[in-house]
Design an enzyme around this catalytic site. Structure first.
Site, PDB file in Angstrom:
ATOM      1  N   GLU A 171      81.362  17.529  57.839  1.00 60.81           N
ATOM      2  CA  GLU A 171      80.657  18.789  57.599  1.00 60.81           C
ATOM      3  C   GLU A 171      79.946  19.274  58.861  1.00 60.81           C
ATOM      4  O   GLU A 171      79.972  20.467  59.182  1.00 60.81           O
ATOM      5  CB  GLU A 171      79.651  18.625  56.455  1.00 60.81           C
ATOM      6  N   HIS A 198      83.751  27.836  59.076  1.00 62.54           N
ATOM      7  CA  HIS A 198      83.429  26.444  58.758  1.00 62.54           C
ATOM      8  C   HIS A 198      84.629  25.758  58.100  1.00 62.54           C
ATOM      9  O   HIS A 198      84.985  24.627  58.465  1.00 62.54           O
ATOM     10  CB  HIS A 198      82.214  26.400  57.824  1.00 62.54           C
ATOM     11  N   GLU A 199      85.256  26.436  57.132  1.00 60.30           N
ATOM     12  CA  GLU A 199      86.435  25.861  56.468  1.00 60.30           C
ATOM     13  C   GLU A 199      87.577  25.658  57.460  1.00 60.30           C
ATOM     14  O   GLU A 199      88.308  24.655  57.386  1.00 60.30           O
ATOM     15  CB  GLU A 199      86.885  26.766  55.320  1.00 60.30           C
ATOM     16  N   HIS A 217      87.351  22.432  59.250  1.00 58.50           N
ATOM     17  CA  HIS A 217      87.946  21.280  58.554  1.00 58.50           C
ATOM     18  C   HIS A 217      89.440  21.189  58.862  1.00 58.50           C
ATOM     19  O   HIS A 217      89.981  20.100  59.053  1.00 58.50           O
ATOM     20  CB  HIS A 217      87.736  21.405  57.045  1.00 58.50           C
TER      21      HIS A 217
END
Length: 460
Positions: free
Chosen positions: A402, A322-323, A326
């Site tokens: 997100e 997930h990071e 970004h």
């Protein structure tokens, strides 16, 4: 042209309108917390009744505390304005400057004024910090700080802020005074330089002042993280574990660094079976001292795997995926660019407004127009409606990012483990998963659990 009194009343009115809206949203959410006492059907099988009840009480305590804290801040802020506390501190700063032979140098007086303002704000906020840490966080099992650790942390933060005030105040005033009609361009360039400089030194110089950062040891998790980073082209250089458990039981993970010099930081509270090197050494020393004592191991309920906090290796990888989403979407860079555009606009607006004497007179500065005072009044008070709207738009944008990061992890085949990690982190952090829709829209830059799970469950 309005009078000084009219301008002051307009500023106070705008401030209280924003505060009243925020109070309205908070009371809507508090009503949800008060009335939602049973696990909703959408959460059955996701959150046990006991955890749901604990999360409800924890968030109810926090939101009630937040109401009193915000009300205190608003009343105090209003009293400081109408009682002309700022001009009184400014005159006192002039007296100190003169006493030490600096006459009425605006730079020196401004530094003294800002140092005193920071000290006053720190003292006024201290009781709330103590209550939050040693009453609310302690009551719900999150606080890991001793009073001594808290005092050291507070003093470190205070002196760091004082140092930054001294470092920044002088060049800001000099640029405004010497920069001519287009000083806002030079002021913005200075702000960009300092932001990049601070972002560069913070992880290596400032963050270690507060927490211990240890390279992640060789092993299965490290190898899998390196393989994951390589699979998406992430230029990973180092992986650190930060011992946040000395301060709190809350968990997190993030990356930082410019260009091909990226680092990943994982909180030790995120790792299910992590044992720090210090704890391991203490344990070894203790076992050596008592190696002649034979004792049958006992198994407590807390030793069950399901009761352990933190995530498994696969769940940690999903969080990091997930990071990495970004990073892949350039979310940090985009937000940095937007923040700098906003800062340029604010400085330009300040350059048009700061010479109007009525702004200073409204706040009790009858005979002087200090640059630092103009900066505080214009950016903090005059632009209250602008900041409110901008904050809302940034919240919406961050929510979008997100979801994009979740989709990136899903594309890497991490959807199932990301679901598990989100549920587990929600439980570990006692995040209440039921929210008033309007409160959530204005306050949640990260979508609530059920929204993220619903998005992850969607098929392409």
């Amino acid at each position: 042209m309005p009078s000084e009194t009219t301008l002051l009343y307009c500023i106070l009115f705008m401030t209280w309108v924003e505060s009243s809206w925020n109070f309205y949203l908070v009371f809507r959410q508090r009503s949800v917390l008060k009335t939602t006492t049973n696990v909703p059907k959408d959460l059955i099988g996701i959150m046990p009744n006991e955890t749901f009840s604990k999360a409800r009480l924890y968030n109810l305590d926090n939101i009630t505390f937040g109401i009193f804290h915000s009300l205190f801040d608003n009343i105090l802020g209003t009293l400081m304005i109408i009682l002309y506390v700022m001009p009184a501190l400014w005159k006192y700063s002039i007296g100190i400057s003169t006493k030490f032979g600096f006459s009425e140098s605006e730079i020196v007086v401004s530094i003294i004024f800002m140092l005193m303002m920071n000290t006053l704000n720190s003292l006024l906020s201290l009781p709330f910090s103590i209550y939050s840490v040693f009453v609310i966080e302690e009551k719900h099992g999150f606080n890991k700080q001793t009073p001594g650790f808290f005092v050291k942390d507070t003093l470190k933060a205070y002196f760091l802020m004082q140092f930054l005030i001294v470092l920044l105040t002088s060049p800001i005033i000099y640029i405004v005074k010497a920069g001519g009609d287009y000083f806002f361009i030079y002021l913005w360039l200075f702000a960009v330089f300092f932001t990049l400089f601070f972002m560069t030194i913070y992880p290596e110089v400032i963050a270690p002042i507060f927490d211990k950062y240890t390279p992640l040891e060789e092993g299965e998790l490290r190898t899998k993280i390196e393989d994951l980073a390589a699979s998406v082209g992430f230029p990973l250089k180092k992986i650190y574990v930060v011992e946040g458990s000395k301060r709190s039981a809350h968990s997190n993970a993030y990356f930082y660094g410019f260009f091909n010099n990226k680092r990943i930081v994982i909180f030790d509270t995120l790792l299910k079976d992590y044992v720090s090197s210090d704890s391991r050494n203490v344990k070894n020393e203790t076992s050596n001292e008592n190696e002649d004592v034979t004792e049958q191991p006992t198994k407590s309920p807390a030793s069950n795997e399901e009761d352990k906090k933190g995530c498994t290796n696969d769940e940690v990888l999903a969080v990091l995926a997930h990071e990495l989403g970004h990073w892949k979407g350039n979310h940090v860079l985009k937000q940095m660019i937007l923040s700098q555009i906003n800062l340029f606009f604010l400085f330009m607006a300040f350059s048009f407004l700061f010479r109007y004497g009525i702004i200073y007179r409204a706040f009790g500065f009858q005979d002087s127009q200090p640059v630092i005072i103009g900066l505080l009044i214009i950016l903090q008070f005059i632009f209250t409606p602008y900041h409110f709207i901008l904050s809302f738009l940034i919240t919406l944008l961050t929510r979008k990012y997100e979801f994009e990061a979740d989709n990136f992890a899903k594309a890497l085949g991490k959807a199932e483990y990301l679901r598990k990690s989100l549920i587990k982190l929600n439980k570990d952090n006692l995040s209440f998963p039921v929210y008033d829709w309007l409160y959530s829209t204005f306050n949640h830059s990260h979508p609530p659990l059920l929204e993220r799970l619903k998005a992850l469950n969607k098929t392409e």
